[in-house]
Design a protein around this motif. Structure first.
Motif, PDB file in Angstrom:
ATOM      1  N   ILE A 174     -30.995 -23.104 -42.423  1.00 14.19           N
ATOM      2  CA  ILE A 174     -30.574 -22.124 -43.357  1.00 14.19           C
ATOM      3  C   ILE A 174     -31.414 -22.557 -44.675  1.00 14.19           C
ATOM      4  N   GLY A 175     -32.762 -22.658 -44.624  1.00 19.89           N
ATOM      5  CA  GLY A 175     -33.866 -22.769 -45.455  1.00 19.89           C
ATOM      6  C   GLY A 175     -33.954 -24.259 -46.039  1.00 19.89           C
ATOM      7  N   THR A 176     -34.653 -24.249 -47.401  1.00 24.83           N
ATOM      8  CA  THR A 176     -34.964 -25.223 -47.899  1.00 24.83           C
ATOM      9  C   THR A 176     -33.726 -25.981 -48.690  1.00 24.83           C
ATOM     10  N   PRO A 177     -33.663 -27.384 -48.930  1.00 27.92           N
ATOM     11  CA  PRO A 177     -32.579 -27.852 -49.486  1.00 27.92           C
ATOM     12  C   PRO A 177     -32.140 -27.157 -50.865  1.00 27.92           C
ATOM     13  N   SER A 178     -33.198 -26.814 -51.569  1.00 19.18           N
ATOM     14  CA  SER A 178     -32.825 -26.109 -52.839  1.00 19.18           C
ATOM     15  C   SER A 178     -32.209 -24.712 -52.627  1.00 19.18           C
ATOM     16  N   GLU A 179     -32.395 -23.908 -51.613  1.00 18.53           N
ATOM     17  CA  GLU A 179     -32.062 -22.807 -51.245  1.00 18.53           C
ATOM     18  C   GLU A 179     -30.496 -23.062 -50.577  1.00 18.53           C
ATOM     19  N   GLN A 180     -30.330 -24.466 -50.039  1.00 20.81           N
ATOM     20  CA  GLN A 180     -28.804 -24.487 -49.593  1.00 20.81           C
ATOM     21  C   GLN A 180     -28.162 -24.770 -50.942  1.00 20.81           C
ATOM     22  N   TRP A 181     -28.933 -25.613 -51.857  1.00 19.45           N
ATOM     23  CA  TRP A 181     -28.083 -25.808 -53.161  1.00 19.45           C
ATOM     24  C   TRP A 181     -27.496 -24.570 -53.843  1.00 19.45           C
ATOM     25  N   ARG A 182     -28.441 -23.502 -53.777  1.00 17.66           N
ATOM     26  CA  ARG A 182     -28.037 -22.285 -54.417  1.00 17.66           C
ATOM     27  C   ARG A 182     -26.685 -21.630 -53.770  1.00 17.66           C
ATOM     28  N   GLU A 183     -26.497 -21.977 -52.312  1.00 17.76           N
ATOM     29  CA  GLU A 183     -25.570 -21.495 -51.634  1.00 17.76           C
ATOM     30  C   GLU A 183     -24.306 -22.278 -51.907  1.00 17.76           C
ATOM     31  N   TYR A 184     -24.189 -23.814 -51.791  1.00 23.93           N
ATOM     32  CA  TYR A 184     -23.110 -24.665 -51.857  1.00 23.93           C
ATOM     33  C   TYR A 184     -22.997 -25.191 -53.371  1.00 23.93           C
ATOM     34  N   ARG A 185     -24.062 -25.471 -54.168  1.00 22.79           N
ATOM     35  CA  ARG A 185     -23.637 -26.078 -55.536  1.00 22.79           C
ATOM     36  C   ARG A 185     -22.754 -27.149 -55.795  1.00 22.79           C
ATOM     37  N   GLY A 186     -22.903 -28.354 -54.966  1.00 22.95           N
ATOM     38  CA  GLY A 186     -22.425 -29.501 -55.212  1.00 22.95           C
ATOM     39  C   GLY A 186     -22.340 -30.471 -54.181  1.00 22.95           C
ATOM     40  N   ALA A 187     -21.916 -31.651 -54.054  1.00 27.04           N
ATOM     41  CA  ALA A 187     -21.947 -32.454 -53.087  1.00 27.04           C
ATOM     42  C   ALA A 187     -21.587 -32.184 -51.778  1.00 27.04           C
ATOM     43  N   PRO A 188     -22.183 -32.642 -50.695  1.00 26.05           N
ATOM     44  CA  PRO A 188     -21.363 -32.286 -49.363  1.00 26.05           C
ATOM     45  C   PRO A 188     -20.230 -33.344 -49.305  1.00 26.05           C
ATOM     46  N   THR A 189     -19.149 -32.988 -48.704  1.00 30.28           N
ATOM     47  CA  THR A 189     -17.957 -33.909 -48.684  1.00 30.28           C
ATOM     48  C   THR A 189     -17.491 -34.040 -47.177  1.00 30.28           C
ATOM     49  N   GLY A 190     -16.476 -34.961 -47.101  1.00 27.67           N
ATOM     50  CA  GLY A 190     -15.896 -35.101 -45.682  1.00 27.67           C
ATOM     51  C   GLY A 190     -16.562 -36.228 -45.057  1.00 27.67           C
ATOM     52  N   THR A 191     -16.422 -36.723 -43.612  1.00 28.59           N
ATOM     53  CA  THR A 191     -16.709 -37.999 -43.187  1.00 28.59           C
ATOM     54  C   THR A 191     -17.916 -37.707 -42.249  1.00 28.59           C
ATOM     55  N   ASP A 192     -18.352 -36.460 -41.935  1.00 26.33           N
ATOM     56  CA  ASP A 192     -19.660 -36.515 -41.211  1.00 26.33           C
ATOM     57  C   ASP A 192     -20.708 -36.309 -42.156  1.00 26.33           C
ATOM     58  N   ILE A 193     -21.875 -37.196 -41.706  1.00 24.30           N
ATOM     59  CA  ILE A 193     -22.915 -37.265 -42.461  1.00 24.30           C
ATOM     60  C   ILE A 193     -24.239 -36.702 -42.091  1.00 24.30           C
ATOM     61  N   GLU A 194     -25.126 -36.563 -42.825  1.00 29.44           N
ATOM     62  CA  GLU A 194     -26.395 -35.850 -42.488  1.00 29.44           C
ATOM     63  C   GLU A 194     -27.450 -36.815 -42.526  1.00 29.44           C
ATOM     64  N   CYS A 195     -27.344 -38.048 -43.163  1.00 32.31           N
ATOM     65  CA  CYS A 195     -28.443 -38.967 -42.927  1.00 32.31           C
ATOM     66  C   CYS A 195     -28.110 -40.011 -42.142  1.00 32.31           C
ATOM     67  N   GLU A 196     -28.926 -41.094 -41.869  1.00 26.30           N
ATOM     68  CA  GLU A 196     -28.772 -42.027 -40.755  1.00 26.30           C
ATOM     69  C   GLU A 196     -27.551 -43.161 -41.052  1.00 26.30           C
ATOM     70  N   GLY A 197     -27.403 -43.370 -42.483  1.00 31.84           N
ATOM     71  CA  GLY A 197     -26.235 -44.199 -42.605  1.00 31.84           C
ATOM     72  C   GLY A 197     -25.722 -43.778 -44.081  1.00 31.84           C
ATOM     73  N   TRP A 198     -24.541 -44.242 -44.408  1.00 27.59           N
ATOM     74  CA  TRP A 198     -23.784 -44.125 -45.533  1.00 27.59           C
ATOM     75  C   TRP A 198     -24.357 -44.517 -46.973  1.00 27.59           C
ATOM     76  N   ARG A 199     -25.243 -45.281 -46.759  1.00 26.85           N
ATOM     77  CA  ARG A 199     -26.159 -45.782 -48.086  1.00 26.85           C
ATOM     78  C   ARG A 199     -26.948 -44.644 -48.289  1.00 26.85           C
ATOM     79  N   GLN A 200     -28.028 -43.817 -47.461  1.00 29.12           N
ATOM     80  CA  GLN A 200     -28.672 -42.939 -47.607  1.00 29.12           C
ATOM     81  C   GLN A 200     -27.844 -41.649 -48.172  1.00 29.12           C
ATOM     82  N   GLU A 201     -26.877 -41.359 -47.267  1.00 28.51           N
ATOM     83  CA  GLU A 201     -25.742 -40.318 -47.405  1.00 28.51           C
ATOM     84  C   GLU A 201     -25.283 -40.502 -48.980  1.00 28.51           C
ATOM     85  N   ALA A 202     -24.727 -41.651 -49.341  1.00 30.74           N
ATOM     86  CA  ALA A 202     -24.263 -41.860 -50.746  1.00 30.74           C
ATOM     87  C   ALA A 202     -25.398 -41.388 -51.997  1.00 30.74           C
ATOM     88  N   ALA A 203     -26.509 -41.452 -51.589  1.00 34.27           N
ATOM     89  CA  ALA A 203     -27.532 -41.277 -52.706  1.00 34.27           C
ATOM     90  C   ALA A 203     -27.646 -39.732 -52.816  1.00 34.27           C
TER      91      ALA A 203
END
Ligand code: NAD
Length: 566
Positions: free
Chosen positions: A1-30
């Motif tokens: 869905i495009g670059t992260p900033s293009e995604q930001w324009r769509e979602y405008r906020g932190a991802p939530t829920g229990t599925d993560i897009e990073c390798e671990g929760w430490r990176q996901e938290a950042a």
């Protein structure tokens, strides 16, 4: 869905829920905390990457934001990402217990450590103003400062109005309803008092009214004074935002012989170009002047600040309790204008907060990465269960539940310190309890614990946190540097070092940390260490400066202060 900033324009906020897009929760938290800073409910101007406090930014540019997002999504569990003034600049193999992200924002070498040089570098795209929690991805909106403001005003009431029910019947006059300053009206009414706050930008007043931080607004000062007097006479809490320049409002009050009980200010006076508004212009006119003729803007801005400080001093002269609320307005006027009396009213830290710092107490905050308010409500219960004897803490949690609406990721703040039980500090005990609740599934996803840079042992800021230290060590910046190094050694997951937060470039050095509580043994190990060493720095810093309370805490709780008895 495009670059992260293009995604930001769509979602405008932190991802939530229990599925993560990073390798671990430490990176996901950042990643979630960076985006939480840029949630329109949380940040002041997220489309410009501005989070709060004048121009405090979360990333240097949208390109840099995109690159940070890509790096975090790809970052391994044994790697560390380096961020220099909001831009990712390196990534190294370290180890699992090391921080995942290290951040340095706005730092300059002493002789060049000025706004002028900073702005030259900023124009070349080489540096970014990180403020305090903006550039370290730990801002949680106005809710983050509310308890500090509430406690400061409660301490003021205890000291100046003993026996009174907080600020009941008292009128507090202030300025600035921005990201942090917007907490003032609610903190005053939570202490049962009345607040009149000047704000030049009507939209900011509207925002505070929408979120329940301020009750009413008006353009008419006479009406504001009348309503305030009436409420104070009836002992009722009340707050009103006056659409006016703060310097003009104070002068107009004095012309009417109106002197409040308390006067302070939280306009962004630390930044005369991009934070403070000069008198005589609408916001749009002033913004155009800044663009067209920045030198004239700065001159007019400093002239207004001088009148503003004069107004505070005159109110103090006529009986008001005056204090500076951490925006360096006294320092600005002393440095740039010939007003020797600027420091005749105290800053809020020596006046009301330092005794707490001596005990290692500071604004401990946590955010539910799930985005689920129920997770924070479970932590509210946990903190009350853990500290049954702390009546003030219970009152605070009840008030916060009732009056403070969540912004972005559900979060909470409370001031906890070093005091130990069974060898664990208050902060460590609470963090370990949250970690258990995550492990048991009572909390639905990991919780990140962080804090303000304004903390017991994390900042050198001679016009604010370290103003008037007992031993004169106000400007010694070794302490925050040791604090950041110690946070790395103890295994915090994000560590940052900034210059100039709160009071402007060249006036402060300070640090921040995050620990991600994912329910694992590793998180428990990190939490136990970080939440002992970090508040411990507050105890040793103040013991070293000769504060007896800190020496007593060190003695009572076994903090080593090596040269204490020599
Ligand atoms: P902000 O930039 O989000 O808001 C500042 C507000 O002041 C804006 O709404 C602006 O329109 C208004 N303003 C500017 N000049 C004005 C004037 N002359 N009259 C009336 N209104 C005016 O900043 P913020 O995050 O609210 O922080 C405010 C200040 O407080 C900053 O200097 C910041 O560094 C300091 N601060 C203090 C603490 C603390 O604990 N005391 C914490 C954080 C920030």
């Amino acid at each position: 869905i495009g670059t992260p900033s293009e995604q930001w324009r769509e979602y405008r906020g932190a991802p939530t829920g229990t599925d993560i897009e990073c390798e671990g929760w430490r990176q996901e938290a950042a990643l979630r905390m960076l985006n939480n800073n840029l949630d329109p409910e949380v940040g002041e101007r997220p489309e410009d990457l501005v989070v709060y406090g004048g121009t405090g930014r979360a990333a240097r540019s949208w390109d840099a934001y995109d690159a940070i997002m890509d790096e975090l999504r790809d970052l391994g569990d044994t790697e560390t990402l380096l961020v220099q003034s909001g831009k990712p600049v390196g990534r190294f193999e370290t180890h699992e217990r090391a921080p995942r992200v290290l951040i340095a924002n706005s730092n300059l070498v002493g002789k060049w450590d000025t706004w002028e040089h900073f702005h030259e570098l900023e124009a070349k795209g080489l540096i970014m103003y990180g403020q305090m929690t903006a550039g370290s991805w730990a801002y949680i909106g106005t809710q983050g400062i509310i308890q500090g403001t509430y406690e400061t005003l409660a301490a003021l009431a205890r000291e100046h109005y003993p026996g009174n029910d907080g600020l009941r019947g008292k009128i507090v006059v202030t300025g600035g309803l921005g990201g942090m300053g917007g907490a003032q009206p609610l903190a005053v009414t939570m202490n049962h008092g009345v607040c009149i706050a000047a704000e030049v930008d009507e939209e900011r007043i509207d925002r505070r009214i929408e979120t329940g931080y301020c009750q009413e607004k008006t353009d008419d000062l006479d009406e504001a004074i009348e309503r305030a007097r009436e409420a104070a006479d009836n002992g009722e809490p009340y707050s009103v935002g006056v659409h006016a320049n703060a310097a003009d409002m104070l002068e107009a009050m004095l012309e009417r012989d109106f002197v409040p009980d308390v006067v302070t200010d939280q306009t962004s006076a630390h930044d005369e170009l991009e934070g403070y508004y000069p008198s005589g212009h609408t916001v749009a006119e002033a913004d155009a002047l800044r663009e067209r003729d920045p030198e004239t803007y700065v001159e007019e801005s400093l002239d207004t600040m001088e009148r503003h400080v004069d107004g505070i001093l005159e109110m103090q002269e006529r009986g008001a309790i005056a204090f500076e609320y951490g925006n360096n307005i006294r320092g600005q006027v002393e440095d740039h204008r010939d007003l020797d009396a600027a420091f005749d009213f105290p800053g809020f830290v020596p006046a009301y907060i330092r005794p707490l710092f001596c005990e290692g107490k500071g604004p401990f905050r946590w955010a539910a990465l799930s985005g689920n308010p129920a997770d924070i409500h479970r932590t509210d219960e946990a903190v009350k269960e853990l500290f049954p004897e702390k009546d003030d803490l219970h009152r605070w949690i009840d008030l916060a539940q009732e009056r403070v609406s969540f912004q972005g990721l559900p979060s909470r703040v409370c001031w906890l310190g070093y005091a130990t039980e069974d060898g664990l500090t208050e902060r460590a005990r609470f963090a370990l309890r949250i970690n258990e609740l995550v492990a048991d599934g009572e909390i639905s996803a990991p919780v990140v614990v962080t804090r303000d840079h304004l903390d017991a042992g994390s900042v050198a800021s001679p016009n604010r946190e370290t103003e008037a230290m007992k031993d004169g060590s106000d400007a010694v910046a070794d302490w925050p540097i040791l604090n950041a190094l110690l946070n790395c050694a103890a295994g915090a997951d994000i560590v940052s070092v900034h210059d100039g937060g709160g009071v402007g470039i060249g006036n402060a050095l300070h640090t921040n940390n995050h620990v991600v509580l994912d329910g694992s043994d590793l998180a428990a190990e990190k939490a136990r260490r970080v939440f002992t060493t970090d508040p411990g720095m507050g105890v040793i810093r103040h013991a070293d400066a000769g504060y007896e309370v800190a020496e007593d805490v060190a003695d009572a709780h076994g903090v080593a202060v090596p040269m204490r008895d020599r």
